[in-house]
Motif scaffolding. Structure first.
Motif, PDB file in Angstrom:
ATOM      1  N   ARG A   1      12.968  33.969-117.294  1.00 28.24           N
ATOM      2  CA  ARG A   1      11.838  33.055-117.129  1.00 28.24           C
ATOM      3  C   ARG A   1      11.928  32.396-115.760  1.00 28.24           C
ATOM      4  NH1 ARG A   1      11.238  27.452-117.479  1.00 28.24           N
ATOM      5  NH2 ARG A   1       9.203  26.800-118.244  1.00 28.24           N
ATOM      6  N   ASP A   2      10.798  32.279-115.085  1.00 23.25           N
ATOM      7  CA  ASP A   2      10.720  31.575-113.807  1.00 23.25           C
ATOM      8  C   ASP A   2      10.007  30.250-114.064  1.00 23.25           C
ATOM      9  OD1 ASP A   2      10.011  30.513-111.325  1.00 23.25           O
ATOM     10  OD2 ASP A   2       9.744  32.492-110.430  1.00 23.25           O
ATOM     11  N   ARG A   3      10.730  29.169-113.957  1.00 27.29           N
ATOM     12  CA  ARG A   3      10.147  27.871-114.317  1.00 27.29           C
ATOM     13  C   ARG A   3       9.031  27.427-113.375  1.00 27.29           C
ATOM     14  NH1 ARG A   3      12.268  23.108-111.899  1.00 27.29           N
ATOM     15  NH2 ARG A   3      13.807  23.596-110.302  1.00 27.29           N
ATOM     16  N   HIS A   4       8.936  28.045-112.199  1.00 29.51           N
ATOM     17  CA  HIS A   4       7.908  27.666-111.244  1.00 29.51           C
ATOM     18  C   HIS A   4       6.591  28.411-111.474  1.00 29.51           C
ATOM     19  CE1 HIS A   4      10.762  25.302-109.007  1.00 29.51           C
ATOM     20  NE2 HIS A   4      11.587  26.335-108.926  1.00 29.51           N
TER      21      HIS A   4
ATOM     22  N   TRP B   1      14.093  32.138-122.811  1.00 32.45           N
ATOM     23  CA  TRP B   1      13.443  33.425-123.069  1.00 32.45           C
ATOM     24  C   TRP B   1      13.432  34.312-121.835  1.00 32.45           C
ATOM     25  CZ3 TRP B   1       8.367  32.561-126.300  1.00 32.45           C
ATOM     26  CH2 TRP B   1       8.725  32.124-127.577  1.00 32.45           C
ATOM     27  N   GLU B   2      13.134  35.578-122.082  1.00 32.99           N
ATOM     28  CA  GLU B   2      12.909  36.548-121.012  1.00 32.99           C
ATOM     29  C   GLU B   2      11.425  36.908-120.996  1.00 32.99           C
ATOM     30  OE1 GLU B   2      15.577  39.664-122.249  1.00 32.99           O
ATOM     31  OE2 GLU B   2      17.196  38.840-121.039  1.00 32.99           O
TER      32      GLU B   2
ATOM     33  N   ALA C   1      12.565  35.662-127.032  1.00 31.75           N
ATOM     34  CA  ALA C   1      14.014  35.489-126.979  1.00 31.75           C
ATOM     35  C   ALA C   1      14.689  36.811-126.592  1.00 31.75           C
ATOM     36  CB  ALA C   1      14.526  35.010-128.336  1.00 31.75           C
ATOM     37  N   PRO C   2      15.854  36.757-125.969  1.00 33.04           N
ATOM     38  CA  PRO C   2      16.538  37.982-125.544  1.00 33.04           C
ATOM     39  C   PRO C   2      16.776  38.992-126.672  1.00 33.04           C
ATOM     40  CG  PRO C   2      17.541  36.103-124.487  1.00 33.04           C
ATOM     41  CD  PRO C   2      16.559  35.563-125.491  1.00 33.04           C
TER      42      PRO C   2
END
Length: 134
Positions: free
Chosen positions: A90-93, A103-104, A120-121
């Motif tokens: 996940r990229d929070r930006h 998560w992925e 979830a992974p």
């Protein structure tokens, strides 16, 4: 105070063990070709995408469906064949707030459109197998 801490740690360990057991059971059921569901977010500009809420993603072999609840027949929408481009953290930006911090994200393509699926992974393993046929 020590009793509280022991209870807190014990609860966390039991919760983790229970989630691991459920994950193994989902994996075995998917291996048998049974329908398996898990919380996810499906983001994009396609009719089956839900940009405002979490959904349940259902995997049955190579077929994917999405429902608004954990009931597999309630308002079920079929997801057409997607091509998996990559799986990333996940990229929070840039990712939606619907994508949980642990998560992925699977970046997929439907024709010329991008569809993002976050989960979830452990669930991502099931999704990846459905998208790649293995």
């Amino acid at each position: 105070m020590l009793g509280f801490l022991l209870e807190l740690v014990g609860g966390a360990v039991l919760s983790w063990a229970d989630e691991r057991r459920r994950s193994r059971n989902r994996g075995r059921a998917a291996d048998r070709g049974e329908r398996v569901g898990f919380p996810a977010c499906v983001l994009g500009d396609r009719s089956y995408c839900r940009d405002r809420s979490l959904v349940y993603l259902w995997v049955s072999g190579p077929e994917l469906h999405v429902t608004p609840t954990e009931f597999p027949e309630l308002h079920r929408s079929r997801i057409p064949a997607l091509r998996l481009v990559r799986v990333r953290p996940r990229d929070r930006h840039t990712d939606s707030r619907l994508v949980h911090f642990s998560w992925e994200v699977a970046e997929c393509r439907e024709g010329d459109r991008t569809v993002l699926i976050g989960c979830a992974p452990d669930s991502m393993k099931l999704l990846r197998a459905a998208l790649t046929g293995g």
